[in-house]
Design a protein around this motif. Structure first.
Motif, short mmCIF file in Angstrom:
data_model
loop_
_atom_site.label_atom_id
_atom_site.label_comp_id
_atom_site.label_asym_id
_atom_site.label_seq_id
_atom_site.Cartn_x
_atom_site.Cartn_y
_atom_site.Cartn_z
N GLY A 186 -10.56 12.93 7.37
CA GLY A 186 -10.55 12.10 6.17
C GLY A 186 -9.14 12.09 5.65
O GLY A 186 -8.31 12.89 6.07
N GLY A 187 -8.85 11.15 4.76
CA GLY A 187 -7.52 11.13 4.16
C GLY A 187 -6.42 10.75 5.13
O GLY A 187 -5.24 10.89 4.82
N SER A 188 -6.81 10.26 6.31
CA SER A 188 -5.83 9.90 7.34
C SER A 188 -4.97 11.09 7.74
O SER A 188 -3.79 10.93 8.08
CB SER A 188 -4.91 8.75 6.86
OG SER A 188 -5.68 7.67 6.38
N ILE A 189 -5.57 12.29 7.73
CA ILE A 189 -4.80 13.49 8.04
C ILE A 189 -4.98 13.98 9.47
O ILE A 189 -4.32 14.92 9.89
CB ILE A 189 -5.14 14.66 7.09
CG1 ILE A 189 -6.58 15.13 7.31
CG2 ILE A 189 -4.88 14.29 5.64
CD1 ILE A 189 -6.86 16.51 6.73
N THR A 190 -5.91 13.41 10.20
CA THR A 190 -6.28 14.02 11.48
C THR A 190 -5.12 14.11 12.44
O THR A 190 -4.83 15.19 12.98
CB THR A 190 -7.45 13.28 12.12
OG1 THR A 190 -8.55 13.27 11.20
CG2 THR A 190 -7.90 13.95 13.40
N ILE A 191 -4.44 13.01 12.67
CA ILE A 191 -3.43 13.04 13.73
C ILE A 191 -2.30 14.00 13.37
O ILE A 191 -1.79 14.72 14.23
CB ILE A 191 -2.92 11.62 14.06
CG1 ILE A 191 -2.35 11.58 15.47
CG2 ILE A 191 -1.94 11.10 13.02
CD1 ILE A 191 -2.15 10.18 16.02
N ALA A 192 -1.96 14.07 12.08
CA ALA A 192 -0.86 14.95 11.68
C ALA A 192 -1.30 16.40 11.55
O ALA A 192 -0.45 17.28 11.40
CB ALA A 192 -0.25 14.45 10.37
N SER A 193 -2.60 16.64 11.58
CA SER A 193 -3.10 18.01 11.55
C SER A 193 -3.35 18.54 12.95
O SER A 193 -3.23 19.74 13.21
CB SER A 193 -4.41 18.08 10.75
OG SER A 193 -4.24 17.60 9.44
N VAL A 194 -3.73 17.64 13.84
CA VAL A 194 -4.14 18.06 15.18
C VAL A 194 -2.95 18.12 16.14
O VAL A 194 -2.80 19.07 16.91
CB VAL A 194 -5.22 17.10 15.71
CG1 VAL A 194 -5.45 17.28 17.19
CG2 VAL A 194 -6.52 17.28 14.94
N THR A 195 -2.09 17.10 16.10
CA THR A 195 -1.03 17.05 17.11
C THR A 195 -0.05 18.22 17.00
O THR A 195 0.36 18.75 18.04
CB THR A 195 -0.29 15.70 17.09
OG1 THR A 195 0.17 15.40 15.77
CG2 THR A 195 -1.19 14.58 17.58
N PRO A 196 0.31 18.68 15.80
CA PRO A 196 1.20 19.85 15.77
C PRO A 196 0.56 21.10 16.38
O PRO A 196 1.24 21.90 17.03
CB PRO A 196 1.48 20.06 14.27
CG PRO A 196 1.30 18.71 13.66
CD PRO A 196 0.16 18.11 14.44
N ALA A 197 -0.76 21.26 16.18
CA ALA A 197 -1.44 22.43 16.76
C ALA A 197 -1.45 22.34 18.28
O ALA A 197 -1.27 23.35 18.98
CB ALA A 197 -2.87 22.52 16.22
N SER A 201 0.84 -1.20 0.00
CA SER A 201 0.00 0.00 0.00
C SER A 201 0.87 1.24 0.00
O SER A 201 2.00 1.23 0.48
CB SER A 201 -0.88 0.02 1.24
OG SER A 201 -0.10 0.13 2.41
N ILE A 202 0.28 2.33 -0.55
CA ILE A 202 0.93 3.63 -0.47
C ILE A 202 -0.17 4.66 -0.17
O ILE A 202 -1.30 4.51 -0.60
CB ILE A 202 1.67 3.97 -1.80
CG1 ILE A 202 2.55 5.20 -1.59
CG2 ILE A 202 0.70 4.21 -2.96
CD1 ILE A 202 3.81 4.92 -0.82
N TRP A 203 0.18 5.62 0.63
CA TRP A 203 -0.82 6.65 0.96
C TRP A 203 -0.12 7.94 1.31
O TRP A 203 1.11 7.96 1.54
CB TRP A 203 -1.70 6.17 2.14
CG TRP A 203 -2.93 7.00 2.33
CD1 TRP A 203 -3.18 7.91 3.31
CD2 TRP A 203 -4.08 7.02 1.48
NE1 TRP A 203 -4.40 8.50 3.13
CE2 TRP A 203 -4.97 7.97 2.02
CE3 TRP A 203 -4.45 6.33 0.31
CZ2 TRP A 203 -6.22 8.24 1.45
CZ3 TRP A 203 -5.68 6.59 -0.26
CH2 TRP A 203 -6.55 7.54 0.30
N THR A 204 -0.85 9.03 1.38
CA THR A 204 -0.30 10.33 1.76
C THR A 204 -0.37 10.46 3.29
O THR A 204 0.55 10.07 3.98
CB THR A 204 -1.04 11.47 1.06
OG1 THR A 204 -2.46 11.21 1.11
CG2 THR A 204 -0.60 11.57 -0.38
N GLY A 205 -1.46 10.98 3.81
CA GLY A 205 -1.66 10.96 5.25
C GLY A 205 -0.89 11.99 6.04
O GLY A 205 -0.71 11.87 7.25
N GLY A 206 -0.42 13.03 5.40
CA GLY A 206 0.25 14.09 6.14
C GLY A 206 -0.79 15.00 6.79
O GLY A 206 -1.97 14.70 6.81
N GLY A 207 -0.36 16.10 7.31
CA GLY A 207 -1.28 17.02 7.98
C GLY A 207 -1.62 18.20 7.10
O GLY A 207 -1.03 18.42 6.06
N SER A 208 -2.62 18.95 7.56
CA SER A 208 -3.04 20.17 6.88
C SER A 208 -3.14 21.30 7.88
O SER A 208 -3.41 21.06 9.05
CB SER A 208 -4.44 19.98 6.29
OG SER A 208 -4.42 19.16 5.18
#
Lengths: 214, 724
Positions: free
Chosen positions: B499-510, B429-436
């Protein structure tokens, strides 16, 4: 027509006659029109002194989590609806399918797991109902509940109360279930998040702790 | 401002008032602590809301019962294609207990699938609402329809789009000594089956104030949509979702049911709840589209994939059929030619579903790669390694292969006499999953030492609440279960959709940034007491102390006692330095196939997944188990089945749409790739759902010599293959 067909016809004919006899008082017309009336009709057929419930709301006394609760519901109310409604507000048991196919509504009835969505509240009278809210006593969570938390036997948590109730019943009945027995006992529950493996871990840990291990 | 300093805004609460103060603090570059300093970060942490979930205290949308609440039900078009000729709600409105009735489809509108929303009512009980639906008089003009994708494609006469071309496939196919695989692959339409159905409780608190509890992955998207629909300012709408029972991509907006609940509530002047029934979920709440793709691919004797040509079609009902021209999946190939066509059928529109398109892309590609490898007489794993450009996955292959015992397998397929035959398969598998950007962390430190962290996001079951607590605990030197986390209300502040598996990488830095800012303010109060500079201090295991000298310290509580009377509130924004996309994974499957009964049992999955810095390995493993469970359904049992002549879904219920349960899930060995050198957080929700079906299909081939190219792998297909 086969022998079986004619027997079935005969049976049906007899039933219809009896059914009509049960309504000799002439209440047939109005009774048919409302669901409550149909329930009443079947009860009329079944017992010698017919007990009619409805068609309007009826009083119920339910033994829930060790307390007698009185509420007023339409006769066709399921046990799940009665528990989750505004009077009892026991929303731990969830409505996942309302069809007896997912297990999210599981409660204990006289210590056995049942799908609350698949029984009428009236039929739960006189029995001991235990919901997920009633498992812990004195505010202290049970070993099963603690194990579920410790092992992350949940994700969204919607199916969790059902699993916890069934797992509790399993260990009460079979303190040392093997892997297959655990899977079989919990096979009536769907977890779309797929927390199954941690759920099995939690049941095993709870069993160990309840049997005096760690 | 002196170098190395930055300005932050801090809200001090004095005499019950928020007083915003600007202060200068050291500008410490944002960085996650290195592995040796991780005391909370990276430690297996039970969910902080776990006890609420196991005791039934957690409140989901269907658990919300405001006084005077009415029950809403939706009338759905019974025909797969129709025009709404007339709609009369008057008899419904006159029914006992009915307080509101609305039309959803306009008269004259075209309705494109059985189940499309036509009207809705709200009544004092569900039963009365259902009775009222039956009293709605809707007349339809029946129109021609098609639900079978093959027939729809033939009837449409549509031509495929232009080829997407790279290099020269024809020349590559003509290369000497290449093996060529040519075959058609298919995966079905599958659906989300969230345990909690879609729904909303809508409550107008005033003519211009709407409060909505929604089962959603995106409280802010729902708020925007409601504000727009009712011509309100966003500040006049609040959306609440403290717990929700699964979304998997299907719960990003209010849906027709949410808008209907809000409209009914407005008309009735009372709160209205609409929670969909299970059958409604199956027919109207989205799906994963179905690819049917014909592939011709070639590999040379050195084991290089040299050519890939694929064309296909699929259906997403009246919505998108996906992007199955994006092939081959993962593997490098210089010569490619692909095209893919969507076929419209009379079904509800598809929507995102856990890693959209990827499970199908993976199944198609990994089946072809496997077939090429066996045609070459090459180890399928070695063949993949030669063509996989991803370095992380090379490591993952080795770890997974060792754990599943790949080297010990018999390289010949169908080597066992049976009737129960075992085999191994692999897929990646390959995916993005970074933060926003767009999420703000809000931290409140109280004088008594208690800490609140609030973020305007939702936890869809992935463990977001706990991740927030872990980051705060790490930064403040506390335990995760000491942090009071508040999420799930739009009024808290902005936050991303999950969505997009972005939550943890979007929330934890904030949250990190907010905690860092809060720490700096606290340190500015503590430094004089410890006779040091602000930048000399750290939070460590319940102390605020001079770095490297725990004897010069205050306890956390002593430090907080120096805060202003009402404590301080600090915000923090997302920081791109702390998050990064790029998630590689691979899974190895061991299956046991009974060639007499056709049953496929998944014995074991070894899953190796990278998610960079693992915030919480306990909940991360749960994500892996969960993705695999969905993948098993895709592989073995899930598909939407039509009554084609009537245009109706036959298996719109759990009895007949089989999702994996306790008897189907295998033992999973979930390995989170250990990468001590990475300095960023990334996601994990979707990748584990991607390769499972492909790995299983490949394992079935290895076990039996039967190549199943059409999912799900049913007993009938195995038996047919066994007879061939």
């Amino acid at each position: 027509m086969t022998e079986k067909d004619s027997h079935n016809q005969e049976t049906l004919r007899v039933s219809r006659r009896r059914f009509l006899q049960g309504f000799g008082s002439g209440l047939l017309g109005s009774a048919i029109l409302s669901r409550g009336g149909l329930v009443g009709a079947e009860r009329a057929q079944a017992s010698s002194s017919p007990e009619r419930l409805g068609p309007g709301p009826i009083p119920l006394r339910l033994n829930v989590n060790g307390q007698t609760r009185t509420l007023t519901v339409a006769p066709h109310t399921t046990l799940l609806e009665a528990l989750r409604g505004p009077e009892l507000h026991l929303t731990g048991a969830k409505r996942g399918c309302n069809h007896g196919t997912c297990g999210a509504c599981t409660v204990l009835l006289d210590d056995k797991p049942v799908y609350a969505c698949m029984m009428l509240a009236v039929d739960a009278q006189g029995k001991k109902i235990t919901t997920v809210e009633g498992l812990a006593t004195g505010g202290k969570p049970t070993v099963v509940q603690e194990a579920f938390v410790a092992r992350d036997a949940m994700q969204c948590g919607f199916c969790t109360p059902g699993f916890v109730v069934s797992a509790t019943a399993l260990l009460n009945r079979n303190p040392r279930p093997d892997d297959h027995e655990i899977r079989r006992a919990l096979a009536g529950h769907v977890c779309r998040c797929g927390a199954y493996q941690h759920i099995f871990d939690a049941v095993r840990e709870a069993a160990r702790r309840r049997n005096g291990g760690r | 401002m002196p170098p190395g300093m930055k300005k932050i805004k801090v809200t001090q609460v004095r005499e019950g008032h928020d007083v915003e103060v600007e202060m200068e603090v050291p500008d410490i570059p944002a960085a996650w602590p290195p592995p040796a300093e991780r005391r909370a970060l990276g430690k297996p942490t039970p969910r902080i809301e776990g006890m609420d979930k196991v005791t039934g205290k957690a409140v989901y949308t269907d658990d919300v019962l405001p006084p005077g609440m009415l029950y809403g039900k939706i009338l759905r078009c019974p025909h797969p294609h129709a025009r709404l000729v007339s709609l009369d709600l008057s008899r419904a409105r006159a029914m006992p207990g009915v307080r509101a009735a609305i039309s959803i489809a306009e008269v004259g509108a075209e309705l494109n699938y059985a189940g499309q929303e036509v009207a809705a009512v709200a009544a004092t009980s569900e039963h009365l609402a259902e009775e009222a639906l039956r009293a709605i008089e809707a007349k339809y003009e029946i129109l021609p329809f098609e639900v079978d994708v093959e027939k729809a494609r033939a009837a449409s006469g549509a031509t495929p789009p232009e080829w997407r071309t790279q290099g020269d496939v024809e020349a590559a196919f003509r290369q000497p000594d290449v093996v060529v695989v040519e075959a058609t692959y298919h995966a079905p339409v599958v659906v989300h089956v969230c345990m909690e159905t879609h729904g909303m409780v809508a409550h107008w608190e005033g003519p211009d104030r709407l409060k909505a509890w929604v089962s959603t992955q995106a409280i802010h998207s729902v708020r925007s949509a409601l504000a727009k629909a009712f011509d309100l300012k966003e500040s006049q709408v609040e959306v609440i979702c403290e717990h929700m029972g699964g979304g998997f991509g299907s719960k990003f907006g209010p849906g027709a049911e949410g808008l209907a609940a809000a409209r009914l509530a407005k008309e009735a002047g009372a709160p209205v709840k609409i929670m969909l029934e299970r059958q409604e979920e199956f027919i109207s709440q989205g799906s994963r589209p179905s690819p049917t793709v014909t592939v011709k691919a070639a590999a040379n004797r050195e084991g290089k994939l040299v050519a890939w040509q694929s064309e296909g079609y699929g259906t997403g009902g009246v919505g998108s059929a996906g992007s199955f021209q994006n092939l081959p999946y993962i593997y490098a190939c210089e010569n490619t030619r692909t095209r893919y066509m969507g076929v419209r059928t009379n079904a509800a529109a598809s929507c995102a579903m856990r890693a959209p398109d990827h499970p199908g892309l993976c199944f198609i590609t990994e089946s072809v790669m496997d077939e090429l490898a066996y045609a070459l007489g090459m180890d399928p794993l070695e063949f993949r390694k030669k063509n996989d450009p991803n370095e992380v996955r090379q490591r993952e292959y080795d770890i997974g292969a060792q754990r599943i015992g790949w080297a010990q397998r018999n390289p010949k397929p169908n080597a066992s006499p049976g009737p129960k035959k075992r085999g191994l398969g692999v897929a990646s598998s390959i995916w993005t999953g970074g933060g926003s950007p767009g999420t703000i962390g809000h931290v409140t430190l109280h004088r008594d030492g208690s800490v609140e962290v609030a973020v305007g996001v939702q936890d869809i079951g992935t463990g977001t609440r706990t991740a927030i607590a872990i980051v705060a605990a790490q930064e403040l030197g506390l335990n995760a279960h000491d942090i009071d986390v508040r999420i799930g209300h739009t009024s808290i502040g902005p936050g991303i959709a999950s969505g997009g598996s972005i939550t943890i990488a979007s929330v934890t830095p904030a949250v990190y940034t907010a905690c860092m800012n809060a720490k700096m303010q606290l340190f500015s109060l503590v430094a004089p007491a410890l006779r040091c500079n602000v930048e000399d201090l750290e939070c460590n295991a319940g102390l605020v102390c001079v770095k490297g000298d725990r004897s010069r310290s205050l306890t956390w509580k002593q430090a907080c006692a120096k805060l202003p009377e009402g404590g301080i509130k600090v915000q923090g924004e997302w920081n791109a330095d702390l998050a990064r996309p790029g998630l590689a994974g691979c899974q190895f499957a061991e299956v046991e196939v009974d060639v007499e009964t056709g049953q496929v049992k998944v014995v074991r999955i070894v899953a190796v997944h990278d998610c960079a810095i693992v915030v919480n390995p306990l909940t991360a493993r749960s994500q892996i188990h969960g993705g695999i469970a969905m993948g098993i359904g895709y592989a073995l049992s899930e598909e939407r089945i039509w009554d084609v002549p009537h245009g109706l879904i036959l298996n719109a219920r759990l009895e007949d749409y089989k999702v994996p349960g306790t008897m189907e899930v295998p033992v999973v060995e979930a390995i989170l790739l250990d990468r001590p050198e990475v300095t960023w957080v990334s996601g994990l929700g979707e990748p584990p759902a991607i390769p499972t079906a492909a790995a299983i299909a490949n394992a079935v081939y290895h076990a039996t010599g039967i190549r199943i190219r059409s999912l799900p792998i049913t007993r009938a297909k195995i038996l047919e293959g066994a007879r061939a």
